[in-house]
Design a protein around this motif. Structure first.
Motif, PDB file in Angstrom:
ATOM      1  N   ARG A  95       0.842  -1.193   0.000  1.00 47.12           N
ATOM      2  CA  ARG A  95       0.000   0.000   0.000  1.00 47.12           C
ATOM      3  C   ARG A  95       0.882   1.250   0.000  1.00 47.12           C
ATOM      4  NH1 ARG A  95      -4.772  -0.780   4.369  1.00 47.12           N
ATOM      5  NH2 ARG A  95      -6.110  -1.968   3.024  1.00 47.12           N
ATOM      6  N   PRO A  96       0.485   2.271  -0.753  1.00 48.86           N
ATOM      7  CA  PRO A  96       1.291   3.500  -0.795  1.00 48.86           C
ATOM      8  C   PRO A  96       1.070   4.365   0.449  1.00 48.86           C
ATOM      9  CG  PRO A  96      -0.574   3.662  -2.299  1.00 48.86           C
ATOM     10  CD  PRO A  96      -0.589   2.262  -1.729  1.00 48.86           C
ATOM     11  N   VAL A  97       1.983   5.277   0.623  1.00 48.55           N
ATOM     12  CA  VAL A  97       1.916   6.235   1.730  1.00 48.55           C
ATOM     13  C   VAL A  97       0.684   7.123   1.535  1.00 48.55           C
ATOM     14  CG1 VAL A  97       3.076   8.241   2.730  1.00 48.55           C
ATOM     15  CG2 VAL A  97       4.408   6.237   2.065  1.00 48.55           C
ATOM     16  N   MET A  98      -0.021   7.429   2.631  1.00 45.90           N
ATOM     17  CA  MET A  98      -1.209   8.279   2.558  1.00 45.90           C
ATOM     18  C   MET A  98      -0.835   9.763   2.529  1.00 45.90           C
ATOM     19  SD  MET A  98      -3.897   6.441   2.298  1.00 45.90           S
ATOM     20  CE  MET A  98      -5.247   7.463   2.801  1.00 45.90           C
ATOM     21  N   HIS A  99      -0.113  10.217   3.549  1.00 47.64           N
ATOM     22  CA  HIS A  99       0.354  11.603   3.567  1.00 47.64           C
ATOM     23  C   HIS A  99       1.459  11.775   4.613  1.00 47.64           C
ATOM     24  CE1 HIS A  99      -2.441  12.039   6.980  1.00 47.64           C
ATOM     25  NE2 HIS A  99      -1.848  13.162   7.258  1.00 47.64           N
ATOM     26  N   VAL A 100       2.054  12.966   4.612  1.00 46.21           N
ATOM     27  CA  VAL A 100       3.130  13.275   5.554  1.00 46.21           C
ATOM     28  C   VAL A 100       2.557  14.152   6.653  1.00 46.21           C
ATOM     29  CG1 VAL A 100       5.381  14.378   5.834  1.00 46.21           C
ATOM     30  CG2 VAL A 100       4.855  13.160   3.712  1.00 46.21           C
ATOM     31  N   GLU A 101       2.774  13.740   7.895  1.00 43.10           N
ATOM     32  CA  GLU A 101       2.309  14.501   9.061  1.00 43.10           C
ATOM     33  C   GLU A 101       3.539  15.024   9.790  1.00 43.10           C
ATOM     34  OE1 GLU A 101       0.606  13.191  13.335  1.00 43.10           O
ATOM     35  OE2 GLU A 101      -0.478  12.380  11.610  1.00 43.10           O
ATOM     36  N   ILE A 102       3.563  16.342  10.040  1.00 38.93           N
ATOM     37  CA  ILE A 102       4.747  16.952  10.653  1.00 38.93           C
ATOM     38  C   ILE A 102       4.337  17.756  11.871  1.00 38.93           C
ATOM     39  CG2 ILE A 102       6.660  18.568  10.304  1.00 38.93           C
ATOM     40  CD1 ILE A 102       6.483  17.874   7.312  1.00 38.93           C
ATOM     41  N   ALA A 103       5.088  17.572  12.950  1.00 39.08           N
ATOM     42  CA  ALA A 103       4.909  18.374  14.162  1.00 39.08           C
ATOM     43  C   ALA A 103       6.239  19.047  14.471  1.00 39.08           C
ATOM     44  CB  ALA A 103       4.471  17.503  15.327  1.00 39.08           C
ATOM     45  N   VAL A 104       6.230  20.365  14.609  1.00 43.39           N
ATOM     46  CA  VAL A 104       7.438  21.111  14.958  1.00 43.39           C
ATOM     47  C   VAL A 104       7.332  21.500  16.418  1.00 43.39           C
ATOM     48  CG1 VAL A 104       8.876  23.126  14.461  1.00 43.39           C
ATOM     49  CG2 VAL A 104       7.604  22.019  12.610  1.00 43.39           C
ATOM     50  N   GLU A 105       8.331  21.109  17.192  1.00 48.43           N
ATOM     51  CA  GLU A 105       8.340  21.384  18.629  1.00 48.43           C
ATOM     52  C   GLU A 105       9.549  22.230  18.976  1.00 48.43           C
ATOM     53  OE1 GLU A 105       8.540  17.469  20.249  1.00 48.43           O
ATOM     54  OE2 GLU A 105       6.462  17.021  19.785  1.00 48.43           O
ATOM     55  N   MET A 146      12.832  14.030  -2.394  1.00 49.53           N
ATOM     56  CA  MET A 146      12.270  12.686  -2.587  1.00 49.53           C
ATOM     57  C   MET A 146      10.900  12.798  -3.268  1.00 49.53           C
ATOM     58  SD  MET A 146      13.184  10.886   1.079  1.00 49.53           S
ATOM     59  CE  MET A 146      12.856   9.214   0.529  1.00 49.53           C
ATOM     60  N   PRO A 147      10.871  13.203  -4.542  1.00 47.70           N
ATOM     61  CA  PRO A 147       9.581  13.421  -5.201  1.00 47.70           C
ATOM     62  C   PRO A 147       8.718  12.164  -5.311  1.00 47.70           C
ATOM     63  CG  PRO A 147      11.402  13.642  -6.761  1.00 47.70           C
ATOM     64  CD  PRO A 147      11.997  13.495  -5.404  1.00 47.70           C
ATOM     65  N   GLN A 148       9.333  10.991  -5.260  1.00 46.69           N
ATOM     66  CA  GLN A 148       8.602   9.740  -5.356  1.00 46.69           C
ATOM     67  C   GLN A 148       8.004   9.284  -4.027  1.00 46.69           C
ATOM     68  OE1 GLN A 148      11.817  10.111  -4.959  1.00 46.69           O
ATOM     69  NE2 GLN A 148      12.543   8.489  -3.612  1.00 46.69           N
ATOM     70  N   LEU A 149       8.215  10.027  -2.962  1.00 48.33           N
ATOM     71  CA  LEU A 149       7.827   9.600  -1.621  1.00 48.33           C
ATOM     72  C   LEU A 149       6.346   9.244  -1.511  1.00 48.33           C
ATOM     73  CD1 LEU A 149       8.792   9.180   1.306  1.00 48.33           C
ATOM     74  CD2 LEU A 149       8.223  11.564   1.743  1.00 48.33           C
ATOM     75  N   MET A 150       5.483  10.052  -2.063  1.00 51.62           N
ATOM     76  CA  MET A 150       4.042   9.832  -1.894  1.00 51.62           C
ATOM     77  C   MET A 150       3.511   8.671  -2.739  1.00 51.62           C
ATOM     78  SD  MET A 150       3.496  11.854   0.474  1.00 51.62           S
ATOM     79  CE  MET A 150       1.748  11.604   0.653  1.00 51.62           C
ATOM     80  N   THR A 151       4.313   8.188  -3.663  1.00 56.88           N
ATOM     81  CA  THR A 151       3.867   7.046  -4.471  1.00 56.88           C
ATOM     82  C   THR A 151       4.538   5.750  -4.044  1.00 56.88           C
ATOM     83  OG1 THR A 151       5.557   7.527  -6.144  1.00 56.88           O
ATOM     84  CG2 THR A 151       3.362   8.523  -6.455  1.00 56.88           C
ATOM     85  N   GLN A 152       5.451   5.828  -3.073  1.00 58.61           N
ATOM     86  CA  GLN A 152       6.151   4.636  -2.601  1.00 58.61           C
ATOM     87  C   GLN A 152       5.229   3.779  -1.748  1.00 58.61           C
ATOM     88  OE1 GLN A 152       9.589   6.294  -0.529  1.00 58.61           O
ATOM     89  NE2 GLN A 152      10.908   5.380  -2.091  1.00 58.61           N
ATOM     90  N   LEU A 153       5.538   2.495  -1.733  1.00 57.36           N
ATOM     91  CA  LEU A 153       4.888   1.605  -0.790  1.00 57.36           C
ATOM     92  C   LEU A 153       5.470   1.883   0.586  1.00 57.36           C
ATOM     93  CD1 LEU A 153       4.927  -1.743  -2.810  1.00 57.36           C
ATOM     94  CD2 LEU A 153       3.040  -0.104  -2.570  1.00 57.36           C
ATOM     95  N   VAL A 154       4.687   1.647   1.610  1.00 63.08           N
ATOM     96  CA  VAL A 154       5.129   1.912   2.979  1.00 63.08           C
ATOM     97  C   VAL A 154       6.431   1.186   3.282  1.00 63.08           C
ATOM     98  CG1 VAL A 154       4.542   1.563   5.410  1.00 63.08           C
ATOM     99  CG2 VAL A 154       2.827   2.453   3.840  1.00 63.08           C
TER     100      VAL A 154
END
Length: 192
Positions: free
Chosen positions: A1-11, A39-47
């Motif tokens: 399954r491909p990656v859904m999205h990137v979640e970022i928290a800045v602390e 990493m432009p291919q990141l969102m289409t990569q498999l987990v």
């Protein structure tokens, strides 16, 4: 399954109790763009294909971040927990301006916030000693939150003497070098 999205928290770096952590120097979108540009291919990569250490290394190239932790969640999200450096001084070094953190790391001036930190100027350019004096003095004031609101500026003269400009009054305080700062500032407070 491909990656859904990137979640970022800045602390913020919370190592000094009572320090203001509300200044955002870098946004989650900027970190996401930094990673996705490299990493432009990141969102289409498999987990299972996501190289977490590469994502971490790319995110940590931001001058505003001191550390990032990266993981892939059960929900197929890439989670980046980014730890922002805490600026302690805005340095005017010749024609350059930059923030420094407690370790002396240089950061460009951010367009997102204007942190309430001490300004450092004077004969700093080209002198490792002068820069180290600025770092030590700014770090001392940052660690001693009871003193930092009293001063506006650190100035280094051509003899490498430190001067502090108080927020109140029309005088400057000659500190000299950075030896015995606890004693020097305690004596100043007793004088005041």
């Amino acid at each position: 399954r491909p990656v859904m999205h990137v979640e970022i928290a800045v602390e913020g770096d919370e190592w000094v109790e009572g320090a203001d952590l509300g200044d955002t120097l870098v946004t989650a979108d900027e970190i996401a763009n930094l990673v996705q540009d490299q990493m432009p291919q990141l969102m289409t990569q498999l987990v299972k294909e996501v190289d977490e250490s590469r994502v971490q290394a790319i995110a940590e190239t931001s001058p505003y971040l001191c550390q990032c932790d990266v993981a892939v969640s059960v929900g197929r999200d890439i989670v980046i927990r980014a730890h922002q450096r805490r600026p302690i001084a805005l340095v005017f070094d010749g024609k350059a301006q930059y923030y420094i953190d407690t370790t002396g790391i240089h950061m460009p001036v951010s367009t997102h916030s204007d942190p309430d930190i001490i300004i450092a100027s004077g004969e700093i350019a080209g002198s490792a000693t002068a820069f180290e004096y600025v770092r030590r003095m700014a770090n001392f004031l940052y660690e001693h939150q009871e003193y930092s609101p009293l001063f506006d500026q650190i100035y280094i003269d051509k003899h490498r003497d430190i001067y502090l400009t108080p927020k109140l009054g029309k005088h400057v305080v000659l500190v000299g070098d950075t030896t015995d700062l606890d004693t020097k500032i305690s004596n100043l407070m007793a004088f005041y």
